[in-house]
Design an enzyme around this catalytic site. Sequence first.
Site, PDB file in Angstrom:
ATOM      1  N   LYS A  67       0.844  -1.199   0.000  1.00 52.46           N
ATOM      2  CA  LYS A  67       0.000   0.000   0.000  1.00 52.46           C
ATOM      3  C   LYS A  67       0.877   1.246   0.000  1.00 52.46           C
ATOM      4  CE  LYS A  67      -3.862   2.016   2.641  1.00 52.46           C
ATOM      5  NZ  LYS A  67      -4.741   1.848   3.816  1.00 52.46           N
ATOM      6  N   SER A 142      -9.417   2.197   3.095  1.00 49.85           N
ATOM      7  CA  SER A 142      -8.504   2.887   2.210  1.00 49.85           C
ATOM      8  C   SER A 142      -7.511   1.975   1.488  1.00 49.85           C
ATOM      9  CB  SER A 142      -7.720   3.938   3.007  1.00 49.85           C
ATOM     10  OG  SER A 142      -6.929   3.336   4.023  1.00 49.85           O
ATOM     11  N   SER A 166     -10.043   0.078   7.170  1.00 51.43           N
ATOM     12  CA  SER A 166      -9.397   0.201   5.858  1.00 51.43           C
ATOM     13  C   SER A 166      -8.853  -1.085   5.261  1.00 51.43           C
ATOM     14  CB  SER A 166      -8.272   1.240   5.928  1.00 51.43           C
ATOM     15  OG  SER A 166      -8.812   2.522   6.096  1.00 51.43           O
TER      16      SER A 166
END
Length: 453
Positions: A67, A142, A166
């Site tokens: 990420k 996210s 997330s």
Amino acid sequence: MERAVDIVEKLKGGEIKPAELVEECLEKIERLNPKINAFVTLNEKAIEEAKKADVSTPLAGLPIAIKDNVETRGIRTTYCSKFYENYVPEEDAVLVERLKKAGAVIIGKTNMPEFGLIAYTDNPMFGPTRNPWDLSRTVGGSSGGSAAAVAAGILPVASGNDGGGSIRIPASFCGLYGLKPSFGRVPCYPSLPIFIGLHSEGFLTRYVEDTALMLDLVKGWDIRDVKSLPDEEFSYLKAIEEHPDGVRIAFSPDLGYAIVDPEVEEKVREAAFKLEKFGEVEEVKLSLPNLEQELVTKVVLEVVTFIGDRMAEWEKVAFPPYLGFMALAQSLTFREYIKIEERKMELWKALRGIFEEYDYLITPTVACKPFEIGKLGPEEIAGKAITPIGWMPFTYPFNFTGQPAASIPAGFSKEGLPIGMQIVGKPYDDVGVLKVSKAFQDVSPWQDRYPEL
């Protein structure tokens, strides 16, 4: 896509070579990324690193995506913000450092909302990530780029982190397994001063075993993160070979305050009671305090403090919906920030009664199905108006308490969209959540179902 645990064995046995696997991943990225927009930066040295991979290591050259708010030495890390557009870290995050030591090859960085502030993956730099199950819909956030990459079958594992849902929200929307480990289980360094005390590092995978494998390699104390937990001196991967027996599970469809899509509620209820094979499942009525406003207050004040005197500069380049957050910050005080601790204790007092009687709590992961890109969330559910984050009421409570919580696929909607079930454990019982997850996976497998791209 095979399990990562099986791919690793093939790499170790010489059936496949790390460089061949990396080349295959890069080919898939070239073919699929224009459709889903999962990757924002690729590691230009990935093939070279794969050729040098040591197949005697635990991961033996397995490609992994990271990420874009997890720092990677020598690979651009933008936090999907114009503020970090050309930032190339000089050191790896602890997570990446440990993955590399275990033999992973970093394939690239995945998309996310700017600074990971919301549960909708879009930003001014790279645009939205699209759900592989329906390209008109969101992956949530996210950790949306990571979820899309795994759901599309590009690779078996991608990193994520979870400060309010997330990992679990994208797992739910993309039909994946995603565990938010206990707070501190995986060291978090370096990190921005946002979601302080809520943030956990983890992974998006298709199989429970793959998450267990990855956590075995990255969990444990590190001096750079004062809040990191000591390692548990046993293997999660080996522990989940044994199914739980005689467990007591509470199922709550709404935590006492959530408005839930009826189809989501029914799918999760059906899934929850499949676990009766391993113990007792009871539907319960709860009345938990809702810390939605506390989450908003905490994140907004932390972001404003982090941006500091660069606020005017940031407002010119920030994701437009964030400007409303900045306006909200003007009406908030640090007195309200401090009072969040009181509310956390109220929440845990209410939850404590549940976990004194039951071993696990099951809820929907998200209150709705994946919604259309271009919206930050639905305005109503089941014909009832909701708040801007009223569609994600189930995940953030367990960031406040620090408990381990996972999303696992419960089934699919009539439109063929994934629906996730959340499994919450007692404080620090990560292995228990993994065991229940593996047991559910064994009685209700989903991994052979892939989106058509």
